[in-house]
Write a protein that holds these residues in place. Structure first.
Motif, PDB file in Angstrom:
ATOM      1  N   GLY A  68      -5.768 -11.210  14.316  1.00 54.41           N
ATOM      2  CA  GLY A  68      -6.959 -10.469  14.671  1.00 54.41           C
ATOM      3  C   GLY A  68      -6.634  -9.158  15.382  1.00 54.41           C
ATOM      4  N   GLY A  69      -7.244  -8.076  14.920  1.00 57.31           N
ATOM      5  CA  GLY A  69      -7.020  -6.762  15.507  1.00 57.31           C
ATOM      6  C   GLY A  69      -5.970  -5.931  14.803  1.00 57.31           C
ATOM      7  N   ASP A  70      -5.127  -6.531  13.956  1.00 54.39           N
ATOM      8  CA  ASP A  70      -4.140  -5.753  13.202  1.00 54.39           C
ATOM      9  C   ASP A  70      -4.838  -4.827  12.215  1.00 54.39           C
ATOM     10  OD1 ASP A  70      -2.213  -7.147  14.538  1.00 54.39           O
ATOM     11  OD2 ASP A  70      -1.400  -8.184  12.786  1.00 54.39           O
ATOM     12  N   ARG A  71      -4.268  -3.647  12.024  1.00 52.48           N
ATOM     13  CA  ARG A  71      -4.773  -2.716  11.013  1.00 52.48           C
ATOM     14  C   ARG A  71      -3.590  -2.147  10.240  1.00 52.48           C
ATOM     15  NH1 ARG A  71      -8.759   1.483  13.782  1.00 52.48           N
ATOM     16  NH2 ARG A  71      -8.623   2.382  11.701  1.00 52.48           N
ATOM     17  N   LEU A  72      -3.565  -2.445   8.935  1.00 51.85           N
ATOM     18  CA  LEU A  72      -2.486  -2.002   8.055  1.00 51.85           C
ATOM     19  C   LEU A  72      -3.060  -1.086   6.986  1.00 51.85           C
ATOM     20  CD1 LEU A  72      -1.413  -4.675   9.394  1.00 51.85           C
ATOM     21  CD2 LEU A  72      -0.143  -5.074   7.288  1.00 51.85           C
ATOM     22  N   ALA A  73      -2.355  -0.005   6.690  1.00 53.55           N
ATOM     23  CA  ALA A  73      -2.806   0.945   5.668  1.00 53.55           C
ATOM     24  C   ALA A  73      -1.628   1.362   4.802  1.00 53.55           C
ATOM     25  CB  ALA A  73      -3.440   2.174   6.315  1.00 53.55           C
ATOM     26  N   LEU A  74      -1.848   1.376   3.505  1.00 52.71           N
ATOM     27  CA  LEU A  74      -0.867   1.850   2.537  1.00 52.71           C
ATOM     28  C   LEU A  74      -1.482   2.999   1.753  1.00 52.71           C
ATOM     29  CD1 LEU A  74       1.727   1.650   0.755  1.00 52.71           C
ATOM     30  CD2 LEU A  74       0.470  -0.003  -0.652  1.00 52.71           C
ATOM     31  N   ASP A  75      -0.771   4.119   1.686  1.00 53.60           N
ATOM     32  CA  ASP A  75      -1.177   5.257   0.867  1.00 53.60           C
ATOM     33  C   ASP A  75      -0.072   5.514  -0.152  1.00 53.60           C
ATOM     34  OD1 ASP A  75      -3.608   5.960   2.286  1.00 53.60           O
ATOM     35  OD2 ASP A  75      -2.297   6.624   3.903  1.00 53.60           O
ATOM     36  N   LEU A  76      -0.403   5.400  -1.426  1.00 63.02           N
ATOM     37  CA  LEU A  76       0.603   5.480  -2.488  1.00 63.02           C
ATOM     38  C   LEU A  76       0.186   6.508  -3.528  1.00 63.02           C
ATOM     39  CD1 LEU A  76       2.412   2.553  -4.194  1.00 63.02           C
ATOM     40  CD2 LEU A  76       1.171   4.157  -5.618  1.00 63.02           C
ATOM     41  N   GLU A  77       1.139   7.315  -3.976  1.00 63.06           N
ATOM     42  CA  GLU A  77       0.884   8.296  -5.018  1.00 63.06           C
ATOM     43  C   GLU A  77       1.923   8.146  -6.126  1.00 63.06           C
ATOM     44  OE1 GLU A  77       0.891  12.198  -3.387  1.00 63.06           O
ATOM     45  OE2 GLU A  77      -0.956  11.922  -2.229  1.00 63.06           O
ATOM     46  N   VAL A  78       1.446   8.174  -7.373  1.00 63.40           N
ATOM     47  CA  VAL A  78       2.323   8.155  -8.543  1.00 63.40           C
ATOM     48  C   VAL A  78       2.083   9.447  -9.306  1.00 63.40           C
ATOM     49  CG1 VAL A  78       2.966   6.938 -10.646  1.00 63.40           C
ATOM     50  CG2 VAL A  78       2.200   5.635  -8.641  1.00 63.40           C
ATOM     51  N   ALA A  79       3.116  10.263  -9.447  1.00 63.45           N
ATOM     52  CA  ALA A  79       2.985  11.577 -10.073  1.00 63.45           C
ATOM     53  C   ALA A  79       2.966  11.456 -11.593  1.00 63.45           C
ATOM     54  CB  ALA A  79       4.127  12.483  -9.626  1.00 63.45           C
ATOM     55  N   ALA A  80       2.588  12.544 -12.244  1.00 63.55           N
ATOM     56  CA  ALA A  80       2.612  12.604 -13.704  1.00 63.55           C
ATOM     57  C   ALA A  80       4.022  12.320 -14.210  1.00 63.55           C
ATOM     58  CB  ALA A  80       2.152  13.975 -14.178  1.00 63.55           C
ATOM     59  N   GLY A  81       4.127  11.458 -15.210  1.00 64.16           N
ATOM     60  CA  GLY A  81       5.418  11.112 -15.783  1.00 64.16           C
ATOM     61  C   GLY A  81       6.177  10.034 -15.041  1.00 64.16           C
ATOM     62  N   ALA A  82       5.655   9.581 -13.901  1.00 63.03           N
ATOM     63  CA  ALA A  82       6.323   8.533 -13.113  1.00 63.03           C
ATOM     64  C   ALA A  82       5.748   7.166 -13.462  1.00 63.03           C
ATOM     65  CB  ALA A  82       6.167   8.807 -11.625  1.00 63.03           C
ATOM     66  N   TRP A  83       6.567   6.135 -13.228  1.00 64.44           N
ATOM     67  CA  TRP A  83       6.169   4.747 -13.503  1.00 64.44           C
ATOM     68  C   TRP A  83       6.632   3.898 -12.330  1.00 64.44           C
ATOM     69  CZ3 TRP A  83       6.337   2.380 -19.042  1.00 64.44           C
ATOM     70  CH2 TRP A  83       5.893   1.058 -19.013  1.00 64.44           C
ATOM     71  N   ALA A  84       5.694   3.358 -11.560  1.00 66.69           N
ATOM     72  CA  ALA A  84       6.020   2.568 -10.381  1.00 66.69           C
ATOM     73  C   ALA A  84       5.446   1.159 -10.512  1.00 66.69           C
ATOM     74  CB  ALA A  84       5.482   3.231  -9.119  1.00 66.69           C
ATOM     75  N   LEU A  85       6.269   0.173 -10.172  1.00 62.54           N
ATOM     76  CA  LEU A  85       5.825  -1.223 -10.093  1.00 62.54           C
ATOM     77  C   LEU A  85       6.000  -1.665  -8.648  1.00 62.54           C
ATOM     78  CD1 LEU A  85       6.615  -4.145 -12.513  1.00 62.54           C
ATOM     79  CD2 LEU A  85       6.794  -4.461 -10.032  1.00 62.54           C
ATOM     80  N   LEU A  86       4.905  -2.113  -8.033  1.00 66.97           N
ATOM     81  CA  LEU A  86       4.917  -2.545  -6.642  1.00 66.97           C
ATOM     82  C   LEU A  86       4.582  -4.031  -6.565  1.00 66.97           C
ATOM     83  CD1 LEU A  86       5.348  -0.473  -4.232  1.00 66.97           C
ATOM     84  CD2 LEU A  86       4.578   0.582  -6.384  1.00 66.97           C
ATOM     85  N   THR A  87       5.380  -4.758  -5.781  1.00 64.39           N
ATOM     86  CA  THR A  87       5.093  -6.156  -5.508  1.00 64.39           C
ATOM     87  C   THR A  87       5.529  -6.456  -4.083  1.00 64.39           C
ATOM     88  OG1 THR A  87       5.303  -8.423  -6.341  1.00 64.39           O
ATOM     89  CG2 THR A  87       7.290  -7.046  -6.411  1.00 64.39           C
ATOM     90  N   SER A  88       5.493  -7.720  -3.702  1.00 68.07           N
ATOM     91  CA  SER A  88       5.867  -8.117  -2.349  1.00 68.07           C
ATOM     92  C   SER A  88       6.672  -9.406  -2.424  1.00 68.07           C
ATOM     93  CB  SER A  88       4.616  -8.305  -1.480  1.00 68.07           C
ATOM     94  OG  SER A  88       3.714  -9.207  -2.075  1.00 68.07           O
ATOM     95  N   PRO A  89       7.522  -9.656  -1.427  1.00 70.36           N
ATOM     96  CA  PRO A  89       8.369 -10.851  -1.477  1.00 70.36           C
ATOM     97  C   PRO A  89       7.647 -12.143  -1.145  1.00 70.36           C
ATOM     98  CG  PRO A  89       8.802  -9.606   0.513  1.00 70.36           C
ATOM     99  CD  PRO A  89       7.867  -8.773  -0.307  1.00 70.36           C
ATOM    100  N   GLY A  90       6.471 -12.059  -0.572  1.00 67.75           N
ATOM    101  CA  GLY A  90       5.752 -13.272  -0.212  1.00 67.75           C
ATOM    102  C   GLY A  90       4.291 -12.996   0.049  1.00 67.75           C
ATOM    103  N   ALA A  91       3.566 -14.044   0.400  1.00 74.17           N
ATOM    104  CA  ALA A  91       2.136 -13.933   0.635  1.00 74.17           C
ATOM    105  C   ALA A  91       1.856 -13.147   1.906  1.00 74.17           C
ATOM    106  CB  ALA A  91       1.516 -15.324   0.740  1.00 74.17           C
ATOM    107  N   THR A  92       0.687 -12.517   1.933  1.00 70.09           N
ATOM    108  CA  THR A  92       0.157 -11.930   3.161  1.00 70.09           C
ATOM    109  C   THR A  92      -0.711 -12.996   3.829  1.00 70.09           C
ATOM    110  OG1 THR A  92       0.144  -9.696   2.244  1.00 70.09           O
ATOM    111  CG2 THR A  92      -1.291 -10.117   4.136  1.00 70.09           C
ATOM    112  N   LYS A  93      -0.301 -13.455   5.001  1.00 76.55           N
ATOM    113  CA  LYS A  93      -0.998 -14.546   5.689  1.00 76.55           C
ATOM    114  C   LYS A  93      -1.947 -13.958   6.727  1.00 76.55           C
ATOM    115  CE  LYS A  93       2.939 -17.684   5.117  1.00 76.55           C
ATOM    116  NZ  LYS A  93       3.847 -16.688   4.482  1.00 76.55           N
ATOM    117  N   LEU A  94      -3.213 -14.289   6.592  1.00 77.72           N
ATOM    118  CA  LEU A  94      -4.245 -13.831   7.502  1.00 77.72           C
ATOM    119  C   LEU A  94      -4.559 -14.983   8.455  1.00 77.72           C
ATOM    120  CD1 LEU A  94      -6.485 -12.188   4.745  1.00 77.72           C
ATOM    121  CD2 LEU A  94      -4.699 -11.087   6.123  1.00 77.72           C
TER     122      LEU A  94
END
Length: 287
Positions: A73-99
């Motif tokens: 409670g009270g945590d604040r997480l932010a992700l800002d991601l940009e993929v440029a023209a001609g780029a190919w990005a695959l994003l994943t995570s090693p485990g679950a996000t536990k709330l």
């Protein structure tokens, strides 16, 4: 980098005195020397990215890390991601996000994913698990420009069914938005109250503990048919629709393992058809 969408936060949460972790991660991907590279990386607080991998040549695979291992409670997480023209990005995570259970404060997770015309994004994180007593909001906003390509997936689980724990109290709010050139293609927002009607009603989760949405831009009726065939027999209930050229797969089922199987089958059907490549599983999924 663009700022995360603060409009998702309640006014009280945005102005309240900090009570938990504050973390922000900025990432940008662009083509370099015949393959996609992570060209910008900046973090504040406990939100990181491991080094990138290129197991299939051009596309860049990256793993998102939250070292504390859970959100309180009270945590604040932010992700800002940009993929440029001609780029190919695959994003994943090693485990679950536990709330985790909160004593009253609300946690916030906001992910803003921008893909330029000619760019490709595959957003395939592991699940979010809302423990009983959690108070959390999660929003993923995908902003596509022109002919940007994207396959994105979100999986949520309420409670811990394997341990016999029901989502008996708390509140989980989950949102997924897809925009193209400033116009909405999909605005999906859900509010799940502990032991509320939505958990058991036919119009809600109908007693299932997990639910997921997969979206794919640039699809047509052929891809809809292929995904429907691919997910036939997966445990739970699934439906596939087409909104313009955005394929939307929705699923509700017994838990994350069934959700993983759904993801694998749908991704295997969509990736070759839309992106011209066979699936290349991130090696972190094998651990």
């Amino acid at each position: 980098m663009a700022l995360a969408r603060e409009h998702w936060l309640s006014p009280a949460a945005a102005t309240a005195e900090p009570t938990g972790w504050r973390a922000r991660l900025e990432l940008a991907f662009a083509p370099r020397h015949g393959r996609t590279e992570l060209v910008h990386r900046r973090h504040e607080g406990p939100l990181r990215v491991q080094r990138s991998f290129h197991p299939e040549g051009g596309p860049c695979h990256s793993y998102l890390l939250h070292p504390p291992g859970g959100v309180v409670g009270g945590d604040r997480l932010a992700l800002d991601l940009e993929v440029a023209a001609g780029a190919w990005a695959l994003l994943t995570s090693p485990g679950a996000t536990k709330l985790y259970r909160s004593l009253g404060a609300q946690s916030q997770l906001v992910q803003t994913l921008q893909v330029a015309d000619g760019g490709t994004l595959e957003w395939l994180p592991q699940e979010q698990i809302a423990f009983t007593g959690a108070r959390a909001r999660s929003l993923t906003r995908i902003e596509l420009q022109g002919g940007a390509r994207c396959i994105a997936w979100e999986l949520s689980c309420l409670g811990r069914p394997a341990a016999g724990e029901r989502f008996a109290s708390g509140q989980y709010r989950q949102g997924l938005e897809v925009w193209r050139d400033g116009r909405p293609l999909l605005l999906e927002h859900g509010r799940y109250a502990g032991d509320g009607q939505v958990l058991d009603s036919p119009w809600g989760l109908a007693g299932w503990s997990a639910f997921a949405t997969l979206v794919a831009a640039g699809a047509g009726e052929a891809e809809v048919g292929a995904v429907r065939e691919a997910v036939t027999g997966v445990t739970g209930e699934a439906g596939v629709t087409l909104l313009g050229d955005l394929l939307v797969l929705r699923w509700r089922g017994p838990g994350t393992l069934a959700g993983y199987r759904l993801r694998e089958r749908a991704w295997a059907a969509l990736r070759p058809a839309l992106h011209g490549r066979e699936p290349c599983r991130p090696r972190i999924w094998n651990t």
